[in-house]
Structures are given as C-alpha cells and as structure tokens.
Design a protein around this motif. Structure first.
Motif, PDB file in Angstrom:
ATOM      1  N   ILE A 427       0.871  -1.179   0.000  1.00 39.03           N
ATOM      2  CA  ILE A 427       0.000   0.000   0.000  1.00 39.03           C
ATOM      3  C   ILE A 427       0.902   1.221   0.000  1.00 39.03           C
ATOM      4  CG2 ILE A 427      -1.836   1.243   1.181  1.00 39.03           C
ATOM      5  CD1 ILE A 427      -1.191  -2.076   2.524  1.00 39.03           C
ATOM      6  N   VAL A 454      -1.768  -1.777  -4.000  1.00 40.37           N
ATOM      7  CA  VAL A 454      -2.907  -0.956  -3.569  1.00 40.37           C
ATOM      8  C   VAL A 454      -2.441   0.498  -3.573  1.00 40.37           C
ATOM      9  CG1 VAL A 454      -4.606  -0.530  -1.778  1.00 40.37           C
ATOM     10  CG2 VAL A 454      -3.739  -2.863  -2.135  1.00 40.37           C
ATOM     11  N   SER A 456      -2.994   4.250  -2.890  1.00 40.57           N
ATOM     12  CA  SER A 456      -3.822   5.102  -2.041  1.00 40.57           C
ATOM     13  C   SER A 456      -3.188   6.483  -1.966  1.00 40.57           C
ATOM     14  CB  SER A 456      -3.978   4.465  -0.659  1.00 40.57           C
ATOM     15  OG  SER A 456      -4.949   5.162   0.096  1.00 40.57           O
ATOM     16  N   ARG A 469      -3.168   9.781  -7.598  1.00 41.72           N
ATOM     17  CA  ARG A 469      -3.314   8.328  -7.701  1.00 41.72           C
ATOM     18  C   ARG A 469      -3.312   7.879  -9.166  1.00 41.72           C
ATOM     19  NH1 ARG A 469      -7.382   9.285  -3.757  1.00 41.72           N
ATOM     20  NH2 ARG A 469      -9.024   8.853  -5.299  1.00 41.72           N
ATOM     21  N   ARG A 493      -6.761   6.397   2.955  1.00 37.51           N
ATOM     22  CA  ARG A 493      -5.678   5.466   3.256  1.00 37.51           C
ATOM     23  C   ARG A 493      -6.102   4.409   4.274  1.00 37.51           C
ATOM     24  NH1 ARG A 493      -0.070   5.699   2.130  1.00 37.51           N
ATOM     25  NH2 ARG A 493       1.184   4.377   3.508  1.00 37.51           N
ATOM     26  N   ALA A 496      -7.739   1.677   2.542  1.00 35.56           N
ATOM     27  CA  ALA A 496      -6.775   0.887   1.785  1.00 35.56           C
ATOM     28  C   ALA A 496      -6.040  -0.109   2.679  1.00 35.56           C
ATOM     29  CB  ALA A 496      -5.771   1.812   1.097  1.00 35.56           C
ATOM     30  N   ILE A 497      -5.668   0.334   3.874  1.00 39.42           N
ATOM     31  CA  ILE A 497      -4.945  -0.547   4.801  1.00 39.42           C
ATOM     32  C   ILE A 497      -5.832  -1.713   5.226  1.00 39.42           C
ATOM     33  CG2 ILE A 497      -3.908  -0.676   7.097  1.00 39.42           C
ATOM     34  CD1 ILE A 497      -2.982   2.255   6.653  1.00 39.42           C
ATOM     35  N   ALA A 500      -6.309  -4.155   2.281  1.00 41.67           N
ATOM     36  CA  ALA A 500      -5.118  -4.959   1.990  1.00 41.67           C
ATOM     37  C   ALA A 500      -4.931  -6.068   3.014  1.00 41.67           C
ATOM     38  CB  ALA A 500      -3.884  -4.059   1.955  1.00 41.67           C
ATOM     39  N   LEU A 512       3.300  -1.446   4.277  1.00 39.15           N
ATOM     40  CA  LEU A 512       2.673  -0.125   4.291  1.00 39.15           C
ATOM     41  C   LEU A 512       3.789   0.889   4.100  1.00 39.15           C
ATOM     42  CD1 LEU A 512       0.662  -2.038   5.714  1.00 39.15           C
ATOM     43  CD2 LEU A 512      -0.020  -0.125   7.135  1.00 39.15           C
ATOM     44  N   ASP A 532      -0.324   4.612  10.294  1.00 33.72           N
ATOM     45  CA  ASP A 532      -0.369   3.334   9.580  1.00 33.72           C
ATOM     46  C   ASP A 532      -0.280   2.147  10.529  1.00 33.72           C
ATOM     47  OD1 ASP A 532      -0.545   4.701   7.228  1.00 33.72           O
ATOM     48  OD2 ASP A 532       1.316   3.947   6.348  1.00 33.72           O
TER      49      ASP A 532
END
Length: 548
Positions: A427, A454, A456, A469, A493, A496-497, A500, A512, A532
């Motif tokens: 990510i 991924v 983000s 992006r 974000r 996205a985390i 994933a 990450l 993160d």
C-alpha cells in the motif's frame, strides 16, 4: 494552521539551554556602528520566529516567502527582544513604520543592519550559545561532538545506529532527526529533518549543559542548501546513497549531489565516510575536500579502480536480519581491523546502514577491538528501535511499516520483504505538490516487485488526490501488463490498509510504505489523524474476529 505566539514560544524554550551568560551586541557585530548603550546590550538567545522570541533575544528579521520578518518587529520587541538584526529592506520597513513595526521606530531597541543575514545565523548563534553554562556553573559547558549522516535513504536508521553504538560504549548521547530529538532520555518534538541554524546551536548547548558528549544528526539537503548547519563543524560525516528525490527543490540530480557534497568540505566537517556502491558515492569520494574513508557492501571499486577501504563480506540471512563481516585497513599499530556484526532488521540495505554506522564510529576514534566487544552484546546495538523504519507490526501475516517514499527506497523495501512462502501486498501513494516525475516510476516499481499493488494517498496537500493516484496507477498498470500484478485503487488510506490486510493470507507480507512514523496526513490544508501502525493493528484485530 500556524502556531500562536504562546505555543511557539513554549516550543522554543524546549530547544534552549537553561543557563546562558550572554554576549553584547558589540561582541556580535564588531564592525557595526553602535551607540555606547547599544553596544553594551546583552543578548542571551536568537530566533528568526517573532512568535518564539524569549526575553533578551536577538530577533533575526529575514525576508520570507510571503512577507518580511521585519513586519513583525513590534511583536518581537513586545515579547522581550533585546535587539533586532535585519537587512536593508527590513530596516526600511521598520523605519517607515509599515505593518506591525510602528512601535519599533519609536523605541530604543537597537536595530543592526547586515546583508546575507541567513548565512550568518549559525555564527551568531554559535557566539551566543557558547556562553552557556552547565548546572554546576561551569562556563562554558563543553559542546557535544557532532556526527552527521546525509544521503537520500538510510539517514534516520544510520543515525539511530550510531547513537546506539556510542551509548553501548558508555557515551552520553543525543539525537537530532526526522522522527525525534533526544537529549539523553529527554525527547523533544522534531518538526523539521534539521531545525533552523539558531535552534541547532541552542540544542547543542542545551545538550552539552545536561552532559551529552556526542550528538548523532541527520543532515538533509534542505538543511545544507538553506544554511541551517552554518557555524557547525562535524567530527565525522557519512554518506549513504543518492537517488531521485527533492528534484522539485534542486532541479537535477547533479545539483542535488552538489548540495550534499558541500557537507564534505572543511567548512562543515573534519573527516568523512562514504558508501561507494552507487556512482554518486564514488564521485563524492573522489571530489571531497576532507579526508574520507570509503565503504562498499558489494565489493565496489572506487573511480580510480582501487578497492574500498572497508568492505562487507559474508552476508547471511538470520531470522529477520543478517550477519556480516566488516573488514578494513590495518590501524596505526598495524593491527588488522575486522568486525563480525549482526543486525536484526529486515532489508539487506540495513547491512549497509549498519556498516556505515560502524565505520563512522571507528572514524570518530573508537578502536575496532573495543567496538567489537560492544556489538557482540544481545540485543545488538545495531538493532535500535526506529519508529516507522522497517517496523514489524505483525508476523502472520507479516505487516511491516516503512517510510519508503521515493522510487529507490520503495524498490529496496519491496525486495527486502519478499519471502519464498507467500505474496507481497504493498500500500503506498505519492506526495502532492512534489516531484511529479517519480509518481509513475513508483507505480512501475510496485507492480514489478509486488503481487498486489494498492494505490492510495500519502500527503495530497492542496492537490487533487485522485489526480495523484491516477499518475501512480498509470505506471503500475503498464508494468502489471508484463508482470501480472493486481493493481487496486483504494482511498482514503485507512480504507486501503484495512482492505489490503483483509486480502492477506497467513504467509503473505503486507508492506505499508511511504508514511512510516507519521501520525497525520495533510489533505487540503487539514491535518487528518492517521497512523499506519495503528490502522494495521485495528485491521488485524478485525480480521482475527472474523475468523474466530
């Protein structure tokens, strides 16, 4: 949002020594035309932020990007400034009573006029803070030795390693870096990779006052270019590597290199250690005007065809980290210098960081045999805890947070987390209002080195996140057509985390990348809280609850 005068002044106090005898304006400006009373004005500190002025400070009024600091002279005087130093334009602003300077022309506060003021800040600060005393009244308090690390990638980790090694050797150490500033056990929040020149000198005096004898410091290209390190002389400086970054500031790799190379001059350092595994390192070793020792992790020859002074050999994987041998030239007594070391951090690039830290400590005067005793300890002093730098959040699935935010760092991070068992999921995003050329490059690198990409957001700033992006995705999809990688767009974000980690199997690795230790994301001028590491932990808990 800008700081208020109260909060800025409080933050500034954390950088200041407690005991400063002070110097007079006549001592600071021996060639200035000063009245007898002005000449004896005592100055005990210096700042270029009118909101941060402390009692008896010298306020340095510099031109800024939007306005001139002289417009805030009245605010500085009201806060207790003893005198003002500025350029001719600033003096005109004060004399004419423009903006906030009306009160200034009517006061007896001395105004010293000088040109090229920014380049003089370090020397002025050095003069002022050399009068600091320690808690026992010793004057001046010994100033700590300085060890600086520059380069594109690896600065933070290497400085942590240098500090950890010196601490293991019994030194009382300090740290100035991207993540934090530490004086012994005291932590001071860091807002810039390298603080302003005035703050660096006050920090050094503060640390000396508390007994710190050596400071490990990151030195960014911004710090060199903007004269933040003026007036400082490093005992040892080290160079990690040079890859594409900050070209929005420097314009070209050649100019980026030239700025870094300024650190390896007698004006800034006594001696250096240069990693020569890229062309820029070789060039620096050849052109540096101070004595340098060269280091290679890949048996790289220097530009004249000679072997490096120090070489890393016998690298072997051990758990998450590596063991390796470092061999150098014979010492002054003719004794061979060989060290066996281990670093328990993912990424072979951390072998290079560790080797650089070791050679820099040796260059500072520590015998190799004594250093070998220190690094034989468990846990290894070459494995300090570095927030957001290959930080392992989970092992199954492996979730790793790293600051990799440029093409080279991302490629090295992805290569370091690849295992035989599972997939690699990454990510990442690209920063807004920064080097746009690297966006598709980073997308390509991700799709060439990961199974699932991924895309983000990083820090969009005031740029449209979707536009950023899209540029990253373009590079990723072109590469994915060759590699078969899956490319996914997910924002914000946090989403996205979570997405994933939900896709990850037990043997997969989720990287990450880009934000590391950072805990807020700037979106259209608003700081959005996000860490993160915390998002990953929450996603892991959520995933676990679903499988139970």
């Amino acid at each position: 949002m800008s700081e208020t005068p109260t909060s800025a002044a409080q933050a500034e106090r954390a950088f200041r020594p407690n005991h400063t005898a002070g110097v007079t304006l006549a001592q600071l400006f021996p060639h200035a035309t000063l009245g007898s009373t002005e000449a004896e004005t005592l100055v005990t500190g210096i700042t270029l932020d009118s909101r941060a002025v402390q009692e008896s400070d010298l306020y340095a009024a510099l031109p800024g990007a939007k306005t001139h600091g002289a417009r805030f002279a009245a605010q500085a005087i009201e806060a207790g400034a003893a005198a003002i130093v500025t350029d001719a334009a600033g003096a005109d602003i004060i004399a004419s009573g423009q903006a906030g300077a009306e009160q200034t022309s009517a006061t007896s506060t001395p105004v010293v006029v000088t040109e090229n003021l920014r380049t003089q800040l370090g020397d002025l600060a050095a003069s002022i803070y050399s009068s600091s005393t320690n808690s026992s009244g010793e004057s001046p308090a010994p100033l700590p030795a300085l060890i600086g690390v520059t380069g594109t990638n690896g600065k933070t980790t290497t400085t942590y390693m240098v500090r950890s090694l010196l601490t293991a050797l019994g030194h009382h150490t300090g740290l100035i870096g991207t993540i934090e500033i530490q004086s012994g056990t005291e932590t001071i929040e860091a807002k810039l990779t390298t603080p302003e020149a005035t703050q660096l000198h006050s920090l050094r005096a503060r640390m000396g006052e508390s007994g710190v004898d050596t400071i490990a410091m990151e030195v960014s290209s911004h710090a060199i270019d903007f004269h933040r390190i003026s007036g400082l002389l490093y005992d040892v400086v080290g160079f990690t590597n040079l890859t594409q970054d900050h070209l929005d500031l420097h314009g070209s790799m050649e100019e980026y290199f030239n700025v870094k190379a300024e650190l390896f001059t007698p004006q800034h350092a006594r001696r250096g250690v240069v990693l020569v595994d890229d062309e820029w390192g070789k060039k620096l070793a050849e052109t540096a005007s101070i004595p340098v020792q060269t280091l290679s992790v890949n048996a790289t020859e220097t530009k004249d065809g000679a072997e490096a002074d120090w070489n890393v050999t016998n690298i072997r994987r051990e758990h998450l980290g590596y063991r390796f041998t470092l061999t150098g030239p014979a010492d002054s007594a003719g004794v061979s210098q060989t060290l066996d070391a281990h670093v328990d951090m993912p990424g072979e690039f951390n072998v290079a960081n560790a080797a650089l830290a070791l050679v820099m400590v040796i260059a500072s005067g520590v015998p190799a045999a004594k250093l070998q005793e220190a690094i034989a300890a468990e846990p290894s002093p070459l494995t300090p805890s570095v927030p957001g730098r290959m930080e392992v959040v989970s092992t199954r699935p492996a979730v790793i947070v790293d600051f990799a935010h440029n093409p080279d760092a991302l490629e090295r991070a992805l290569a370091s987390v690849r295992t035989q068992e599972g997939r690699v999921i990454v990510i990442f995003g690209a920063t807004g209002e920064r080097d746009q050329l690297k966006r598709p490059i980073m997308g390509r690198i991700a799709a060439e080195n990961a199974d699932i990409v991924v895309v983000s957001d990083d820090d969009p700033h005031d740029e449209d996140p979707a536009t950023i992006r899209a540029a990253v995705i373009e590079g990723a999809q072109q590469a994915a057509a060759r590699t078969g990688a899956t490319v996914i767009e997910a924002a914000p974000r946090a989403t996205a985390i979570h997405q994933a980690i939900q896709m990850a199997h037990e043997n997969d690795v989720v990287l990450l990348a880009g934000r590391g230790h950072e805990t807020a994301q700037e979106v259209s001028g608003i700081m959005v809280p996000i860490d993160d590491r915390e998002e990953a932990r929450a996603a892991l808990v959520q995933q676990t609850s679903k499988t139970e």
